[in-house]
Enzyme design. Structure first.
Site, PDB file in Angstrom:
ATOM      1  N   ARG A   1      -2.987   7.541 -30.046  1.00  0.00           N
ATOM      2  CA  ARG A   1      -3.272   8.641 -29.128  1.00  0.00           C
ATOM      3  C   ARG A   1      -2.326   8.501 -27.938  1.00  0.00           C
ATOM      4  NH1 ARG A   1      -8.357   6.444 -30.538  1.00  0.00           N
ATOM      5  NH2 ARG A   1      -9.715   7.872 -31.720  1.00  0.00           N
TER       6      ARG A   1
ATOM      7  N   TYR B   1      -8.539  14.484 -43.031  1.00  0.00           N
ATOM      8  CA  TYR B   1      -7.151  14.483 -43.480  1.00  0.00           C
ATOM      9  C   TYR B   1      -7.046  14.766 -44.975  1.00  0.00           C
ATOM     10  CZ  TYR B   1      -6.109  12.765 -38.882  1.00  0.00           C
ATOM     11  OH  TYR B   1      -6.007  12.662 -37.519  1.00  0.00           O
TER      12      TYR B   1
ATOM     13  N   ARG C   1       0.035  12.078 -34.246  1.00  0.00           N
ATOM     14  CA  ARG C   1      -1.027  11.209 -34.787  1.00  0.00           C
ATOM     15  C   ARG C   1      -1.577  11.812 -36.078  1.00  0.00           C
ATOM     16  NH1 ARG C   1      -5.257   7.508 -33.441  1.00  0.00           N
ATOM     17  NH2 ARG C   1      -7.369   8.313 -33.766  1.00  0.00           N
TER      18      ARG C   1
ATOM     19  N   LYS D   1     -10.787   4.518 -27.936  1.00  0.00           N
ATOM     20  CA  LYS D   1     -11.982   5.120 -27.349  1.00  0.00           C
ATOM     21  C   LYS D   1     -13.143   4.129 -27.365  1.00  0.00           C
ATOM     22  CE  LYS D   1     -11.060   9.999 -28.351  1.00  0.00           C
ATOM     23  NZ  LYS D   1     -11.569  11.219 -29.041  1.00  0.00           N
TER      24      LYS D   1
ATOM     25  N   HIS E   1      -0.464  14.851 -29.918  1.00  0.00           N
ATOM     26  CA  HIS E   1      -1.561  14.512 -30.825  1.00  0.00           C
ATOM     27  C   HIS E   1      -1.235  14.917 -32.262  1.00  0.00           C
ATOM     28  CE1 HIS E   1      -5.556  12.853 -31.088  1.00  0.00           C
ATOM     29  NE2 HIS E   1      -5.934  13.842 -31.874  1.00  0.00           N
TER      30      HIS E   1
ATOM     31  N   HIS F   1     -10.902   5.221 -36.059  1.00  0.00           N
ATOM     32  CA  HIS F   1     -12.051   6.115 -36.183  1.00  0.00           C
ATOM     33  C   HIS F   1     -13.321   5.298 -36.416  1.00  0.00           C
ATOM     34  CE1 HIS F   1      -9.434   9.774 -37.516  1.00  0.00           C
ATOM     35  NE2 HIS F   1      -9.514   9.659 -36.211  1.00  0.00           N
TER      36      HIS F   1
END
Length: 303
Positions: free
Chosen positions: A156, A284, A252, A182, A249, A275
């Site tokens: 990110r 994806y 990514r 995150k 982004h 994730h």
């Protein structure tokens, strides 16, 4: 009172009492009018207030199904349902017309938009040629290192800009990079030799190579602002005719999509992206399926 008369009264209330904008009043009027039009066809006659109160869950679901059949997506149907609920709340307050089924009806859930990846050629062009936006050799080296890292390791933009000089993966060193994502979740990602070389080239221009200094610096010597990086890519895509979804982004997304196309498994991609849930990574799969379908449509003899 018939439903259409009630609709007009509701719109007048919305305009004069609630002071809603003309566009809002128009949108509510259109959405509620379409709902009442369907119920007129569905019931065989224009409904009055008693008929609106007696609408069943099946009647309401039939309306949503009819909208879906007309090609309206979940987000649009959810907005229409919101307008109808507002109308029924007004009916309950001003005319004593109550219908619990309207409140209980499940709201259509809007699907998350599919991630828009660049083609391999486009992503490589960003990573390799982004420096052409600037005439300053140091900025050229910095931007090349940053965007090579975004595409090469799937970071990110905030994760890349949070790195310090001590984190920099360099040629001849460990090819792994520790990233704080995150929720302060740590993950280890591999860094390609070309990316490590680009970072080394940038460090030769870096004015402060102390371990605690930001790896990517702005013009004033502070940590690079993500808005500056976004503007750089925006300028690059205009110069090179790239699509509007070419953003930091999107690199990514491209990283993950291209890995999947090359045969990587979802679990590995999940770990690389950081994730928390595999369901997030599974988006994806849809992206890759869309790409394959597009190729099929363009190339199949009967496409």
């Amino acid at each position: 009172m018939l439903a259409e008369a009630a609709r007009q009264e509701f719109l007048a209330w919305l305009s004069h009492e609630r002071r809603a904008s003309p566009l809002t009043v128009e949108a509510y009027g259109r959405d509620i009018g379409a709902f009442l039009g369907f119920q007129t066809r569905h019931l065989g006659a224009e409904p009055d207030l008693a008929a609106l109160a007696a609408l069943t869950a099946a009647d309401l679901r039939a309306w949503l199904a009819d909208e879906a059949g007309d090609g309206k997506g979940n987000a649009t149907r959810a907005r229409h349902l919101s307008a109808v609920r507002s109308f029924f709340r007004w009916l309950a307050r001003h005319h004593g017309v109550s219908n619990a089924q309207v409140a209980l009806l499940a709201t259509p859930r809007a699907r998350k938009p599919l991630a828009k990846a660049l083609s391999v050629t486009q992503a490589k062009a960003v990573a390799q040629d982004i420096g052409e936006v600037s005439d300053d050799a140091a900025i050229q080296a910095r931007d090349t290192a940053l965007f090579s890292l975004l595409y090469g390791s799937g970071l990110r933009i905030a994760e890349a800009l949070a790195l310090n000089v001590a984190d920099a993966p360099l040629p001849g060193s460990d090819a792994m990079l520790r990233v704080i994502g995150k929720g302060a979740k740590e993950r280890i990602v591999p860094v390609l030799p070309a990316v490590r070389s680009a970072i080394a080239a940038w460090l030769r221009h870096h004015p402060d190579r102390q371990p605690g200094a930001p790896l990517f610096l702005g013009a004033r010597g502070e940590r690079l602002n993500p808005g500056v990086a976004q503007r750089t890519l925006r300028n690059f895509r205009r110069l090179n005719g790239l699509p509007e979804h070419a953003t930091p982004h999107a690199l990514r997304h491209s990283f993950a999509t291209h890995l999947l196309a090359a045969g990587a498994d979802l679990r590995s991609i999940q770990d690389l992206l950081g994730h928390a849930s595999l369901s997030t990574t599974q988006r994806y799969t849809s992206v890759e399926t869309e790409r394959l379908m597009e190729v099929w449509r363009k190339t199949h003899p009967r496409g």
